[in-house]
Design a protein around this motif. Structure first.
Motif, PDB file in Angstrom:
ATOM      1  N   ILE A  14      -0.555  10.005   4.251  1.00 39.85           N
ATOM      2  CA  ILE A  14      -0.614   8.909   3.286  1.00 39.85           C
ATOM      3  C   ILE A  14      -0.071   9.353   1.932  1.00 39.85           C
ATOM      4  CG2 ILE A  14      -2.202   7.427   1.973  1.00 39.85           C
ATOM      5  CD1 ILE A  14      -3.941   7.296   4.526  1.00 39.85           C
ATOM      6  N   GLN A  15      -0.326  10.597   1.570  1.00 41.00           N
ATOM      7  CA  GLN A  15       0.170  11.118   0.293  1.00 41.00           C
ATOM      8  C   GLN A  15       1.694  11.080   0.212  1.00 41.00           C
ATOM      9  OE1 GLN A  15      -1.716  14.983   0.284  1.00 41.00           O
ATOM     10  NE2 GLN A  15      -3.422  14.298  -0.979  1.00 41.00           N
ATOM     11  N   LYS A  16       2.353  11.077   1.353  1.00 45.34           N
ATOM     12  CA  LYS A  16       3.820  11.081   1.388  1.00 45.34           C
ATOM     13  C   LYS A  16       4.422   9.682   1.277  1.00 45.34           C
ATOM     14  CE  LYS A  16       3.963  15.241   4.287  1.00 45.34           C
ATOM     15  NZ  LYS A  16       4.366  15.805   5.611  1.00 45.34           N
ATOM     16  N   VAL A  17       3.593   8.641   1.457  1.00 44.70           N
ATOM     17  CA  VAL A  17       4.112   7.275   1.354  1.00 44.70           C
ATOM     18  C   VAL A  17       4.500   7.008  -0.095  1.00 44.70           C
ATOM     19  CG1 VAL A  17       3.575   4.821   1.620  1.00 44.70           C
ATOM     20  CG2 VAL A  17       2.676   6.481   3.270  1.00 44.70           C
ATOM     21  N   PRO A  18       5.700   6.509  -0.351  1.00 42.15           N
ATOM     22  CA  PRO A  18       6.145   6.283  -1.730  1.00 42.15           C
ATOM     23  C   PRO A  18       5.228   5.324  -2.482  1.00 42.15           C
ATOM     24  CG  PRO A  18       7.970   6.046  -0.181  1.00 42.15           C
ATOM     25  CD  PRO A  18       6.729   6.132   0.636  1.00 42.15           C
ATOM     26  N   LYS A  19       5.111   5.547  -3.797  1.00 42.38           N
ATOM     27  CA  LYS A  19       4.334   4.654  -4.659  1.00 42.38           C
ATOM     28  C   LYS A  19       5.178   3.438  -5.020  1.00 42.38           C
ATOM     29  CE  LYS A  19       1.176   7.903  -4.809  1.00 42.38           C
ATOM     30  NZ  LYS A  19      -0.042   7.801  -3.987  1.00 42.38           N
ATOM     31  N   HIS A  20       4.535   2.452  -5.663  1.00 42.06           N
ATOM     32  CA  HIS A  20       5.274   1.285  -6.144  1.00 42.06           C
ATOM     33  C   HIS A  20       6.457   1.747  -6.997  1.00 42.06           C
ATOM     34  CE1 HIS A  20       2.473  -1.814  -4.833  1.00 42.06           C
ATOM     35  NE2 HIS A  20       1.481  -1.077  -5.263  1.00 42.06           N
ATOM     36  N   PRO A  21       7.675   1.315  -6.677  1.00 40.31           N
ATOM     37  CA  PRO A  21       8.850   1.792  -7.409  1.00 40.31           C
ATOM     38  C   PRO A  21       8.939   1.257  -8.834  1.00 40.31           C
ATOM     39  CG  PRO A  21       9.472   0.075  -5.853  1.00 40.31           C
ATOM     40  CD  PRO A  21       8.029   0.410  -5.575  1.00 40.31           C
ATOM     41  N   ASP A  26       1.566  -8.038 -13.836  1.00 40.27           N
ATOM     42  CA  ASP A  26       1.050  -9.351 -13.458  1.00 40.27           C
ATOM     43  C   ASP A  26       0.576  -9.382 -12.004  1.00 40.27           C
ATOM     44  OD1 ASP A  26       3.855  -9.065 -12.923  1.00 40.27           O
ATOM     45  OD2 ASP A  26       3.922 -11.178 -12.373  1.00 40.27           O
ATOM     46  N   LEU A  27       1.046  -8.413 -11.208  1.00 42.76           N
ATOM     47  CA  LEU A  27       0.603  -8.315  -9.816  1.00 42.76           C
ATOM     48  C   LEU A  27      -0.513  -7.279  -9.648  1.00 42.76           C
ATOM     49  CD1 LEU A  27       4.059  -8.410  -7.971  1.00 42.76           C
ATOM     50  CD2 LEU A  27       2.460 -10.308  -8.349  1.00 42.76           C
ATOM     51  N   GLU A  28      -0.879  -6.632 -10.754  1.00 44.09           N
ATOM     52  CA  GLU A  28      -1.899  -5.574 -10.731  1.00 44.09           C
ATOM     53  C   GLU A  28      -1.606  -4.557  -9.633  1.00 44.09           C
ATOM     54  OE1 GLU A  28      -6.117  -6.308 -11.752  1.00 44.09           O
ATOM     55  OE2 GLU A  28      -5.618  -8.413 -11.433  1.00 44.09           O
ATOM     56  N   GLN A  29      -0.426  -3.993  -9.665  1.00 51.29           N
ATOM     57  CA  GLN A  29       0.003  -3.076  -8.614  1.00 51.29           C
ATOM     58  C   GLN A  29      -0.480  -1.652  -8.879  1.00 51.29           C
ATOM     59  OE1 GLN A  29       4.246  -4.007  -8.662  1.00 51.29           O
ATOM     60  NE2 GLN A  29       4.037  -4.976  -6.666  1.00 51.29           N
ATOM     61  N   TYR A  30      -1.476  -1.264  -8.123  1.00 56.99           N
ATOM     62  CA  TYR A  30      -1.990   0.100  -8.142  1.00 56.99           C
ATOM     63  C   TYR A  30      -2.062   0.585  -6.699  1.00 56.99           C
ATOM     64  CZ  TYR A  30      -3.705  -1.250 -12.794  1.00 56.99           C
ATOM     65  OH  TYR A  30      -3.803  -1.704 -14.081  1.00 56.99           O
ATOM     66  N   SER A  31      -1.491   1.742  -6.428  1.00 57.38           N
ATOM     67  CA  SER A  31      -1.548   2.281  -5.076  1.00 57.38           C
ATOM     68  C   SER A  31      -2.950   2.793  -4.776  1.00 57.38           C
ATOM     69  CB  SER A  31      -0.535   3.414  -4.912  1.00 57.38           C
ATOM     70  OG  SER A  31       0.784   2.938  -5.050  1.00 57.38           O
ATOM     71  N   THR A  32      -3.441   2.490  -3.585  1.00 61.50           N
ATOM     72  CA  THR A  32      -4.726   3.034  -3.150  1.00 61.50           C
ATOM     73  C   THR A  32      -4.584   4.532  -2.966  1.00 61.50           C
ATOM     74  OG1 THR A  32      -5.133   0.977  -1.949  1.00 61.50           O
ATOM     75  CG2 THR A  32      -6.566   2.842  -1.431  1.00 61.50           C
ATOM     76  N   SER A  33      -5.519   5.297  -3.496  1.00 58.16           N
ATOM     77  CA  SER A  33      -5.427   6.750  -3.377  1.00 58.16           C
ATOM     78  C   SER A  33      -5.468   7.161  -1.913  1.00 58.16           C
ATOM     79  CB  SER A  33      -6.567   7.431  -4.142  1.00 58.16           C
ATOM     80  OG  SER A  33      -7.789   7.299  -3.439  1.00 58.16           O
ATOM     81  N   ALA A  34      -4.824   8.276  -1.618  1.00 55.18           N
ATOM     82  CA  ALA A  34      -4.786   8.771  -0.237  1.00 55.18           C
ATOM     83  C   ALA A  34      -6.190   9.077   0.277  1.00 55.18           C
ATOM     84  CB  ALA A  34      -3.907  10.013  -0.155  1.00 55.18           C
ATOM     85  N   THR A  35      -7.052   9.571  -0.613  1.00 51.55           N
ATOM     86  CA  THR A  35      -8.421   9.911  -0.207  1.00 51.55           C
ATOM     87  C   THR A  35      -9.190   8.672   0.229  1.00 51.55           C
ATOM     88  OG1 THR A  35      -8.453  11.789  -1.737  1.00 51.55           O
ATOM     89  CG2 THR A  35     -10.576  10.977  -0.951  1.00 51.55           C
ATOM     90  N   ILE A  36      -9.109   7.605  -0.565  1.00 54.40           N
ATOM     91  CA  ILE A  36      -9.810   6.369  -0.232  1.00 54.40           C
ATOM     92  C   ILE A  36      -9.212   5.725   1.014  1.00 54.40           C
ATOM     93  CG2 ILE A  36     -10.236   3.997  -0.997  1.00 54.40           C
ATOM     94  CD1 ILE A  36     -10.558   5.085  -3.823  1.00 54.40           C
ATOM     95  N   ALA A  37      -7.884   5.636   1.042  1.00 49.98           N
ATOM     96  CA  ALA A  37      -7.225   5.004   2.187  1.00 49.98           C
ATOM     97  C   ALA A  37      -7.547   5.737   3.483  1.00 49.98           C
ATOM     98  CB  ALA A  37      -5.715   4.957   1.964  1.00 49.98           C
ATOM     99  N   ALA A  38      -7.494   7.057   3.447  1.00 48.14           N
ATOM    100  CA  ALA A  38      -7.773   7.843   4.651  1.00 48.14           C
ATOM    101  C   ALA A  38      -9.216   7.660   5.110  1.00 48.14           C
ATOM    102  CB  ALA A  38      -7.484   9.319   4.396  1.00 48.14           C
TER     103      ALA A  38
END
Length: 204
Positions: A14-21, A26-38
């Motif tokens: 998951i850590q290797k998945v690219p972040k929002h470019p 306005d879309l509140e774009q925050y990537s879920t941390s790898a720790t939480i997602a996993a």
């Protein structure tokens, strides 16, 4: 795509998945941390909600939950997001997942889905669109999966429990996390902050 069988390997992937470019406030774009997602994905996998299932990730961003579900043996995975920058990047990173650029409200309801993951805008920022998370719940209900995993602000837990129950959703688990918000927008004054969130697992 080689199936992952250990939680620590899932987090590393998951850590290797690219972040929002190009994160859009306005879309509140925050990537879920790898720790939480996993952690959430591993729980979902252990509960039988991923392997050999048809998974959909609503508001997928760059596709963390969709991609990781395929790594855990999902039969298929679809990611949906309104931001074309994110879905284009996700598509170029992982060809084993189908990504759709669409407002979830415009998404057709004829998908065959077993499990939905969704991390909608929390509505925590100034001028944020209030009630965006409820639109995600409504769409999930329309898509009729067997099980839903939905992120929300912990402060809204009491209201959400009532809302889920009124819509005939059976809550089975509530997972709790401190969601890290990095300094990515100009108005952020701290390097990072944690927001208390819950993830509700419910049967439809």
């Amino acid at each position: 795509m080689k199936k992952i069988t250990k939680k620590k390997h899932l987090e590393m992937a998951i850590q290797k998945v690219p972040k929002h470019p190009n994160p859009k406030v306005d879309l509140e774009q925050y990537s879920t941390s790898a720790t939480i997602a996993a952690d959430l994905l591993w729980n979902a996998y252990s509960l039988g909600d991923i392997a050999d299932k048809k998974v959909m990730d609503l508001g997928c961003g760059t596709g963390i939950f969709a991609i990781a579900s395929k790594l855990l043996g999902a039969a298929s995975a679809i990611g949906v997001d309104i931001d074309k920058d994110s879905t284009d990047l996700a598509s170029s990173y992982c060809g084993d997942v189908d990504f759709i650029c669409s407002d979830i409200c415009d998404l057709e309801n004829d998908f065959d889905v077993d499990t939905i993951f969704q991390n909608p805008p929390f509505g925590s920022q100034k001028n944020a669109k209030k009630g965006a998370d409820l639109k995600f719940i409504s769409k999930a209900i329309e898509l009729s999966p067997k099980v839903l995993y939905s992120f929300h602000m912990a402060s809204t837990e009491e209201f959400l429990i009532s809302y889920f129950e009124k819509n005939d959703l059976e809550i089975t688990h509530i997972f709790r996390y401190n969601f890290p918000i990095p300094k990515i927008y100009e108005f952020h004054t701290r390097e990072s902050a944690n927001v208390e969130v819950i993830v509700i697992r419910a049967f439809l």
